[in-house]
Scaffold this motif. Structure first.
Motif, mmCIF file in Angstrom:
data_model
loop_
_atom_site.group_PDB
_atom_site.id
_atom_site.type_symbol
_atom_site.label_atom_id
_atom_site.label_comp_id
_atom_site.label_asym_id
_atom_site.label_seq_id
_atom_site.Cartn_x
_atom_site.Cartn_y
_atom_site.Cartn_z
ATOM 1 N N SER A 1 0.806 -1.224 0.000
ATOM 2 C CA SER A 1 0.000 0.000 0.000
ATOM 3 C C SER A 1 0.838 1.272 0.000
ATOM 4 O O SER A 1 0.294 2.373 -0.091
ATOM 5 C CB SER A 1 -0.925 0.014 1.225
ATOM 6 N N LYS A 2 2.177 1.108 0.154
ATOM 7 C CA LYS A 2 3.095 2.250 0.170
ATOM 8 C C LYS A 2 2.745 3.231 1.294
ATOM 9 O O LYS A 2 2.678 4.450 1.100
ATOM 10 C CB LYS A 2 3.125 2.967 -1.187
ATOM 11 N N VAL A 3 2.535 2.673 2.494
ATOM 12 C CA VAL A 3 2.218 3.472 3.676
ATOM 13 C C VAL A 3 3.018 2.945 4.860
ATOM 14 O O VAL A 3 3.791 1.987 4.730
ATOM 15 C CB VAL A 3 0.710 3.429 4.005
ATOM 16 N N GLY A 4 2.850 3.560 6.021
ATOM 17 C CA GLY A 4 3.486 3.099 7.247
ATOM 18 C C GLY A 4 2.437 2.820 8.311
ATOM 19 O O GLY A 4 1.234 2.893 8.055
ATOM 20 N N ALA A 5 2.906 2.500 9.530
ATOM 21 C CA ALA A 5 1.969 2.213 10.604
ATOM 22 C C ALA A 5 2.593 2.477 11.960
ATOM 23 O O ALA A 5 3.795 2.290 12.156
ATOM 24 C CB ALA A 5 1.498 0.764 10.536
ATOM 25 N N ASP A 6 1.757 2.926 12.884
ATOM 26 C CA ASP A 6 2.095 2.989 14.306
ATOM 27 C C ASP A 6 1.230 1.955 15.022
ATOM 28 O O ASP A 6 -0.003 1.966 14.892
ATOM 29 C CB ASP A 6 1.800 4.373 14.889
ATOM 30 N N ILE A 7 1.895 1.045 15.753
ATOM 31 C CA ILE A 7 1.190 0.008 16.502
ATOM 32 C C ILE A 7 1.320 0.302 17.988
ATOM 33 O O ILE A 7 2.405 0.632 18.476
ATOM 34 C CB ILE A 7 1.770 -1.395 16.179
ATOM 35 N N PHE A 8 0.214 0.168 18.723
ATOM 36 C CA PHE A 8 0.188 0.477 20.142
ATOM 37 C C PHE A 8 -0.072 -0.817 20.916
ATOM 38 O O PHE A 8 -1.215 -1.286 21.007
ATOM 39 C CB PHE A 8 -0.885 1.523 20.425
#
Length: 298
Positions: free
Chosen positions: A219-226
Motif C-alpha cells: 500500500s506504500k504506507v506506514g503504521a504505528d502500533i500500540f
C-alpha cells in the motif's frame, strides 16, 4: 490371477479414506475420483505446503496434521475476503498405514464438516511426510487485497494474538479443543462483515509484524502500533511469533463501531504516511525487535 484388491497401494488409501470426504454439489459437479476437478464459480485459489519437522512437530498425531493443514491453508482464502469451499490434497508419506490414514482423514473431515467444505481430489506419493493443500474459495462482491490501506485508517485484528504460540509450546499438555496451534480457529464467521468494511487484509501466519509489513509495502504506507495486553496472550513476543491465523485488516471505521460489529476484534494501530513501522508500549516508548516474524528460509 493374483488378487490385488486388498493391496494397500495408493488407490487403496484414496478409495478408503479420502474419496468418502468428497461431496458432489452445484459448485463441484464432478466428485473426487477423476483426473481433474471442476469448479463452477468465480474462484480464488491458494496453495500451502506443510513439512514434517518444519511446519509441525515430528511427533504430532495424524488427526491434528490433517485438521491443521486444511485450517492454515483455508486462512489464506479468508484473507482475500472469501469463504473456503473446497480443497485438493497432495500427500507424501514414507510409511502409510490404515491407522495413520484413518486418523488423518478424521482430522480432515472434522474441519471440512465444521466449515461446509469438500475434498475435491488429490494425490499420494512415497517420501518424507509433506502435506500439500490447495484451497478454493468463492469470490463475492469484493476481493480484499494488500494494497488498499490508506493514511489515517485504523488497523484491526479479528482475534487475540499469541494463542498459536502458546499452543505450540504446550501442545502435549494443553486441552486439544482449546489448543489454537493444533486446531486453529479461523474467523470464517466474521469474514462477510470484515469484507464489507476492510480496505486491505492479510492473515497473520508468520507473525503479526511481518504480515502487517506486507500490507504496508503493497500500500506504500506506514503504521504505528500500540501494544496492549487486551490483544496479546503472552506479551511483546506475540507480535512476532506467528501461528495466529487471525485476520489483520485496515478500515476507516472507528474502534467503537468496529468492535461493536465484531466483538472479538481489536484495534491495534493507525496507518501513517511515512513508510515505516513503529511499535509503542503503553507508556509510548518505542519498542525494538530483532526480527518481525518467521521465515522458513532463515
Amino acid at each position: 490371477m493374483k488378487d490385488t484388491h486388498h493391496k494397500k497401494n495408493e488407490e487403496y488409501f484414496i478409495e478408503k479414506y479420502l474419496k468418502p470426504l468428497s461431496k458432489k454439489n452445484e459448485s463441484f459437479p464432478i466428485p473426487n475420483g477423476d483426473d481433474s476437478s471442476m469448479i463452477n464459480f468465480n474462484s480464488l485459489i491458494s496453495v500451502d505446503s506443510f513439512v514434517e519437522g518444519q511446519h509441525f512437530p515430528k511427533d504430532l498425531g495424524p488427526f491434528f496434521i490433517g485438521y491443521r493443514s486444511i485450517a492454515v491453508a483455508a486462512s489464506d482464502i479468508l484473507a482475500m475476503g472469501a469463504k473456503p469451499e473446497g480443497c485438493l490434497l497432495s500427500i507424501t508419506i514414507n510409511k502409510p498405514s490404515d491407522e495413520w490414514f484413518e486418523e488423518f482423514s478424521n482430522g480432515i473431515n472434522e474441519f471440512l464438516e465444521q466449515h461446509k467444505m469438500s475434498l475435491l481430489g488429490g494425490d499420494i506419493t512415497k517420501g518424507n511426510l509433506n502435506i500439500g493443500v490447495t484451497v478454493v474459495g468463492k469470490i463475492n462482491n469484493k476481493v480484499l487485497k494488500r494494497d488498499g490501506a490508506k493514511v489515517n485508517e485504523n488497523i484491526f485484528i479479528s482475534g487475540t494474538l499469541g494463542r498459536g504460540y502458546l499452543g505450540r509450546l504446550e501442545y502435549k499438555e494443553l486441552d486439544t479443543k482449546l489448543n489454537h496451534f493444533l486446531m486453529p480457529k479461523i474467523p470464517i464467521h466474521d469474514i462477510d462483515k470484515i469484507r464489507e468494511v476492510a480496505s486491505s487484509c492479510i492473515d497473520v501466519s508468520d507473525g503479526f509484524l511481518i504480515d502487517l509489513k506486507r500490507i504496508l509495502i503493497s500500500s506504500k504506507v506506514g503504521a504505528d502500533i500500540f501494544l496492549n495486553e487486551n490483544f496479546c496472550t503472552n506479551g511483546k513476543e506475540d507480535l512476532i511469533c506467528g501461528d495466529d491465523y487471525v485476520l489483520c485488516f485496515t478500515s476507516n471505521l472507528d474502534e467503537k463501531d468496529l468492535t461493536k460489529m465484531l466483538p472479538d476484534a481489536h484495534y491495534v494501530g493507525k496507518i501513517t504516511k511515512e513508510q515505516k513501522l513503529d511499535v509503542f508500549d503503553q507508556k509510548k516508548n518505542r519498542l525494538n525487535f530483532n526480527k518481525l516474524g518467521w521465515d522458513s528460509f532463515i
